[in-house]
Motif scaffolding. Sequence first.
Motif, PDB file in Angstrom:
ATOM      1  N   HIS A   1     -16.067  15.393 -12.052  1.00 53.46           N
ATOM      2  CA  HIS A   1     -16.905  14.259 -11.667  1.00 53.46           C
ATOM      3  C   HIS A   1     -16.476  13.807 -10.269  1.00 53.46           C
ATOM      4  O   HIS A   1     -15.294  13.712  -9.977  1.00 53.46           O
ATOM      5  N   THR A   2     -17.452  13.497  -9.435  1.00 48.81           N
ATOM      6  CA  THR A   2     -17.197  12.976  -8.091  1.00 48.81           C
ATOM      7  C   THR A   2     -17.641  11.525  -8.041  1.00 48.81           C
ATOM      8  O   THR A   2     -18.796  11.200  -8.379  1.00 48.81           O
ATOM      9  N   VAL A   3     -16.753  10.651  -7.622  1.00 56.12           N
ATOM     10  CA  VAL A   3     -17.023   9.214  -7.591  1.00 56.12           C
ATOM     11  C   VAL A   3     -16.585   8.660  -6.241  1.00 56.12           C
ATOM     12  O   VAL A   3     -15.950   9.344  -5.434  1.00 56.12           O
ATOM     13  N   ASP A   4     -16.945   7.397  -6.015  1.00 56.62           N
ATOM     14  CA  ASP A   4     -16.502   6.726  -4.797  1.00 56.62           C
ATOM     15  C   ASP A   4     -14.994   6.479  -4.856  1.00 56.62           C
ATOM     16  O   ASP A   4     -14.431   6.273  -5.936  1.00 56.62           O
ATOM     17  N   PRO A   5     -14.318   6.505  -3.705  1.00 57.48           N
ATOM     18  CA  PRO A   5     -12.858   6.291  -3.724  1.00 57.48           C
ATOM     19  C   PRO A   5     -12.505   4.892  -4.206  1.00 57.48           C
ATOM     20  O   PRO A   5     -13.271   3.941  -4.051  1.00 57.48           O
ATOM     21  N   THR A   6     -11.358   4.782  -4.816  1.00 56.06           N
ATOM     22  CA  THR A   6     -10.855   3.519  -5.345  1.00 56.06           C
ATOM     23  C   THR A   6      -9.793   2.960  -4.403  1.00 56.06           C
ATOM     24  O   THR A   6      -8.874   3.681  -4.004  1.00 56.06           O
ATOM     25  N   VAL A   7      -9.925   1.685  -4.054  1.00 54.40           N
ATOM     26  CA  VAL A   7      -8.941   1.007  -3.214  1.00 54.40           C
ATOM     27  C   VAL A   7      -8.419  -0.191  -3.996  1.00 54.40           C
ATOM     28  O   VAL A   7      -9.190  -1.075  -4.374  1.00 54.40           O
ATOM     29  N   GLY A   8      -7.136  -0.186  -4.251  1.00 56.52           N
ATOM     30  CA  GLY A   8      -6.511  -1.278  -4.980  1.00 56.52           C
ATOM     31  C   GLY A   8      -5.541  -2.038  -4.090  1.00 56.52           C
ATOM     32  O   GLY A   8      -4.764  -1.430  -3.341  1.00 56.52           O
ATOM     33  N   ILE A   9      -5.579  -3.342  -4.173  1.00 59.24           N
ATOM     34  CA  ILE A   9      -4.678  -4.191  -3.389  1.00 59.24           C
ATOM     35  C   ILE A   9      -3.668  -4.818  -4.345  1.00 59.24           C
ATOM     36  O   ILE A   9      -4.033  -5.669  -5.163  1.00 59.24           O
ATOM     37  N   PRO A  10      -2.419  -4.419  -4.299  1.00 58.21           N
ATOM     38  CA  PRO A  10      -1.410  -4.992  -5.200  1.00 58.21           C
ATOM     39  C   PRO A  10      -1.032  -6.401  -4.769  1.00 58.21           C
ATOM     40  O   PRO A  10      -0.651  -6.631  -3.617  1.00 58.21           O
ATOM     41  N   LEU A  11      -1.126  -7.344  -5.674  1.00 55.36           N
ATOM     42  CA  LEU A  11      -0.903  -8.738  -5.317  1.00 55.36           C
ATOM     43  C   LEU A  11       0.571  -9.049  -5.080  1.00 55.36           C
ATOM     44  O   LEU A  11       0.921  -9.763  -4.137  1.00 55.36           O
ATOM     45  N   ILE A  12       1.441  -8.522  -5.941  1.00 60.94           N
ATOM     46  CA  ILE A  12       2.862  -8.883  -5.821  1.00 60.94           C
ATOM     47  C   ILE A  12       3.465  -8.370  -4.511  1.00 60.94           C
ATOM     48  O   ILE A  12       4.100  -9.142  -3.774  1.00 60.94           O
ATOM     49  N   PRO A  13       3.314  -7.087  -4.139  1.00 66.28           N
ATOM     50  CA  PRO A  13       3.858  -6.661  -2.839  1.00 66.28           C
ATOM     51  C   PRO A  13       3.230  -7.394  -1.659  1.00 66.28           C
ATOM     52  O   PRO A  13       3.918  -7.709  -0.686  1.00 66.28           O
ATOM     53  N   MET A  14       1.920  -7.669  -1.743  1.00 64.39           N
ATOM     54  CA  MET A  14       1.292  -8.392  -0.631  1.00 64.39           C
ATOM     55  C   MET A  14       1.840  -9.826  -0.518  1.00 64.39           C
ATOM     56  O   MET A  14       2.068 -10.334   0.574  1.00 64.39           O
ATOM     57  N   ALA A  15       2.023 -10.468  -1.687  1.00 64.71           N
ATOM     58  CA  ALA A  15       2.611 -11.806  -1.660  1.00 64.71           C
ATOM     59  C   ALA A  15       4.040 -11.773  -1.151  1.00 64.71           C
ATOM     60  O   ALA A  15       4.486 -12.694  -0.447  1.00 64.71           O
ATOM     61  N   MET A  16       4.750 -10.703  -1.479  1.00 65.11           N
ATOM     62  CA  MET A  16       6.116 -10.569  -0.990  1.00 65.11           C
ATOM     63  C   MET A  16       6.145 -10.460   0.533  1.00 65.11           C
ATOM     64  O   MET A  16       7.005 -11.044   1.201  1.00 65.11           O
ATOM     65  N   ILE A  17       5.162  -9.737   1.093  1.00 66.70           N
ATOM     66  CA  ILE A  17       5.121  -9.558   2.547  1.00 66.70           C
ATOM     67  C   ILE A  17       4.697 -10.837   3.246  1.00 66.70           C
ATOM     68  O   ILE A  17       5.303 -11.257   4.238  1.00 66.70           O
ATOM     69  N   LEU A  18       3.638 -11.474   2.726  1.00 65.27           N
ATOM     70  CA  LEU A  18       3.066 -12.632   3.419  1.00 65.27           C
ATOM     71  C   LEU A  18       3.782 -13.943   3.114  1.00 65.27           C
ATOM     72  O   LEU A  18       3.746 -14.864   3.934  1.00 65.27           O
ATOM     73  N   LEU A  19       4.399 -14.052   1.936  1.00 66.47           N
ATOM     74  CA  LEU A  19       5.061 -15.304   1.563  1.00 66.47           C
ATOM     75  C   LEU A  19       6.568 -15.147   1.412  1.00 66.47           C
ATOM     76  O   LEU A  19       7.340 -15.952   1.937  1.00 66.47           O
ATOM     77  N   GLY A  20       6.987 -14.102   0.691  1.00 68.99           N
ATOM     78  CA  GLY A  20       8.413 -13.955   0.417  1.00 68.99           C
ATOM     79  C   GLY A  20       9.237 -13.720   1.662  1.00 68.99           C
ATOM     80  O   GLY A  20      10.268 -14.374   1.881  1.00 68.99           O
ATOM     81  N   VAL A  21       8.789 -12.786   2.507  1.00 62.23           N
ATOM     82  CA  VAL A  21       9.559 -12.465   3.714  1.00 62.23           C
ATOM     83  C   VAL A  21       9.637 -13.660   4.663  1.00 62.23           C
ATOM     84  O   VAL A  21      10.721 -13.996   5.160  1.00 62.23           O
ATOM     85  N   PRO A  22       8.531 -14.352   4.972  1.00 59.70           N
ATOM     86  CA  PRO A  22       8.672 -15.541   5.827  1.00 59.70           C
ATOM     87  C   PRO A  22       9.588 -16.610   5.233  1.00 59.70           C
ATOM     88  O   PRO A  22      10.347 -17.249   5.975  1.00 59.70           O
ATOM     89  N   LEU A  23       9.527 -16.810   3.906  1.00 59.16           N
ATOM     90  CA  LEU A  23      10.402 -17.805   3.298  1.00 59.16           C
ATOM     91  C   LEU A  23      11.870 -17.400   3.411  1.00 59.16           C
ATOM     92  O   LEU A  23      12.744 -18.233   3.699  1.00 59.16           O
ATOM     93  N   VAL A  24      12.152 -16.104   3.173  1.00 56.91           N
ATOM     94  CA  VAL A  24      13.532 -15.630   3.298  1.00 56.91           C
ATOM     95  C   VAL A  24      14.018 -15.781   4.736  1.00 56.91           C
ATOM     96  O   VAL A  24      15.127 -16.261   4.996  1.00 56.91           O
ATOM     97  N   ALA A  25      13.175 -15.388   5.694  1.00 63.35           N
ATOM     98  CA  ALA A  25      13.560 -15.509   7.108  1.00 63.35           C
ATOM     99  C   ALA A  25      13.779 -16.964   7.493  1.00 63.35           C
ATOM    100  O   ALA A  25      14.747 -17.308   8.194  1.00 63.35           O
TER     101      ALA A  25
END
Length: 947
Positions: A904-928
Amino acid sequence: MSATVTERPTAPPSPAPTARSSRFQRWLSSWRVSLKMARRDALRYKGRSALVLVMVALPVALIVGGLSFASTSMRSIAERLDASVGSGQAIIYSISPEKVIQGIDGQSQWGYNEDDSDASRKAKPIPGFTEDGTTAERTAALDALIPGKVVSVQTGEVRWVNGTKFPRALVMYVDPTANLGPKLTLTSGRWPTTSSEVVVTPLGIHEGMPTSGTLGVRLGTETTPLTIVGTAKVLDPDFGMPHLMSTAPLPAAEGSVWSTNWIITGDPVTWSEVRRLNDYGLALTSRYVVEHPPAASELPGEAWDEQNNFDNEAKLMAAMFGAVLFLVTALLVGPAFAVSAGRQRRSLALAASNGAEVRQLRRSVLGTALVLGVLAAVVGAVVGALAVAAGTAIWFRMRPWSTLFGPLDIPIVPSLIVLICAILAALTAAMIPALRLGRLDIVGVMKGQNVSPPHNRLLPLIGVVLFALGAVGVFVAVTSTSTAAGVAGVFGLVTGAVCLIPLLLVWAGRLAGRFPVAIRMATRDAARQRHRAAPTVAALMAGSALLATFSIALESNTQFEASHYEPRNIAGEGRIGVAPNDLTGTTEQIRSIAPTWRLVPMPYIGAEWQGNTAPSAEPWVSLMTPGCSVQESLPQFDPPDGMVEPTANRCQQVGNQGIYNAGRSQITVMPAAEIVRRFQLDKADGATIAKDGVLVYDAKLIPDGKARLLTGSFRYDERSGKSTLVSEPREIEVAAVPMPANATNRGAASSSLGMVLSTEFTQQHKIPTVINEFQVFDTRGAITRADQKKVQEALGDAGYMEVERGYERPDKWLMLGVLGIAGFLLVVVTLISTALALAEQQADMGTLAAVGATKGTRRRFAAAQAATVAVIGGVLGIAIGLVAGVAIAYPTTTRWWDQSGVEHTVDPTVGIPLIPMAMILLGVPLVAALIAALSIRRAPHVTRRGN
């Protein structure tokens, strides 16, 4: 009064002029001075030097360690020789009725060429060799064909008595007098001389077998004692080491032998000899061929194509990893050299005011990068290699039978490439502040003024173009396996993002006008001091990009696999696979471990083999499609070239043999009561099944509620590769029930299941079946993981058990390990980059304290500036990760195959993981921000400015 005149002493004569030194000597002398100064500077500022070492050494250690681990884990053909042939010359893996097309390794085989005729495909007959012959007869036939002595090596399994349990044991049967060298190493006692004697290996001792006396072996319902005559190390290339070794299987255990190979001793087996034996259908691996591989022109076309594809993929991955390593390392160490250049700014200005040339100033900065970069790269490579070496040694000491690792193998050339990339990356990172020395404001530096010039308005446009071109290059690389496009894409993405950093810092300073004073001052200071803030942003961007890339690619693939996952069983239920000759022992053992389980036999239509002896006839059953004749519904025993579409032959839709339609063609057999329970049939349909009815997936195949079945028997000739009917087809008309529509979604039926027969039906109509699998469910509810683990441990490696628990990633722990490493690297980058940025801000902190700023204000100032650069770095890192992650996920999330083999051929799937993204945008600035705030001293030195 007289005056005494003292004559002024004359100056010593000037030295005689020397011949003017050459340009190379002046260049070399200049670098010698720069390196000496760099070494002294590194020793003077030990803390800063240690941080630089960590920033460079950490990625190098991770990559070299990963390369060493992969190389050590993947045992090459040469590394498997001791376990496969020992001191012999070659090993025969299989014997086919058709000519063999193989590569250097006999386990890598390909089918015949489609243009070859049936006669040209057929292998030459081996005089005296028959599939139903004994092992001794077949060995003698091979011995007469092949120069040298041929030794048979058989592998099987038995159950041994361990109190009330009967665990499985792998047994190797081989003549120990054949002198196979490292394959058989006696450690104590003597070798067995009869089939009633055995030696125990370290694996058997680890699992509780005695090293002397007798060992009870369960053969059917009887227990046979075997005499243990010694211990030995017995190697096997596939599973590492068996539990036991003997000369030959007992008569009652001959049916438990599931593998027979032959080792050739004597003279070396050359490639021409290998190709000659391929014509007899023999697939073999030769020690001489492995150690002296043939030229590419002598390999079969399939072998050359596969090796060429593998080389292209390896080059692409190596180029991509090399580019990533170079850029990431350069960005990671950027803050360190920016701080170093900041510390040296006043001394460099003094040197420039005294006539030092710009190139000499640049060499002073680059010398530091060269000294620290070389040291850090070497330390990182050594640490990574030593970690793998220590882990391998400890693992082998604890589990010498394991096949997880091969001999320690540290890839020298790839490791050297990593070292060179790391050193060049350090020089590149130092080159940026070194190039700025051409515009060094000597007066401004001496006055303590250090403000970045206005940002270049053309630079952001260049960055956007490079980023777009890089995205295109990455997608081209993963879709067409282009090495050049991959390297260019990685450089375009990262370089384009770096070009955007100055503009984003300026925008952040402008947007902070409505914030409190500390935040406003911090963001505007970061915008003014871009030479200091930009390297920190780039370093955090590199770590964020790595984490974002892996997490987005993993999440996309996970969502794709989960959305197209087809359950293989009812949720909470499982299947257990067993050997047909070991049903009694397995069922008894499982019932003793899990008394609340119910084991339902799931036989398949077929005839039992007796060891290597094929049955005289094998049964077949087919469902006749309405409107088709008996002749049209006969199975197609000779397979076609390639898979055909489900509608290619409407008269051959469902059957256990000779059905090559990629649809719902399989037949399953189970007790009538299990059919009713499993498919949740109502009372009327259940009564039909109980009266020898059948279950069919498509109601169109049973328009009048009746199914017409054809059954018979056939025999397959190994030498000719042809099948012939043994008995005339027999037609059976029975009542039929359509399969419930939700059966596949519930896991009661696979997408390849076409018909279900009851065990009672096969018994009544004398259709032979063999039991090798059980459906298992717990009367208390879903099977627990604890009970599953107990049963799996009892089954050992020879049996298997699987329980349906929904979609679970098979590489879950590997992916979590990769994400853990990326997250760890990001945290380390955040810590060190923040510390380095704060080291250069000490003068600014003193100025703020001198004009009345409290400790709280200074802490908020430092925290806001650290958070600002961390947010900008995180946003750019996510942008890179989105492009790279989607590019990686794109080829693997557009196609999937169901259990029936339909693509079967389907459209590609793109998933955005919330925890790693939150870690990058919120966790890293808070740690810094937290690190920056806590690092502010209570009483700074307000009287010391600059350096």
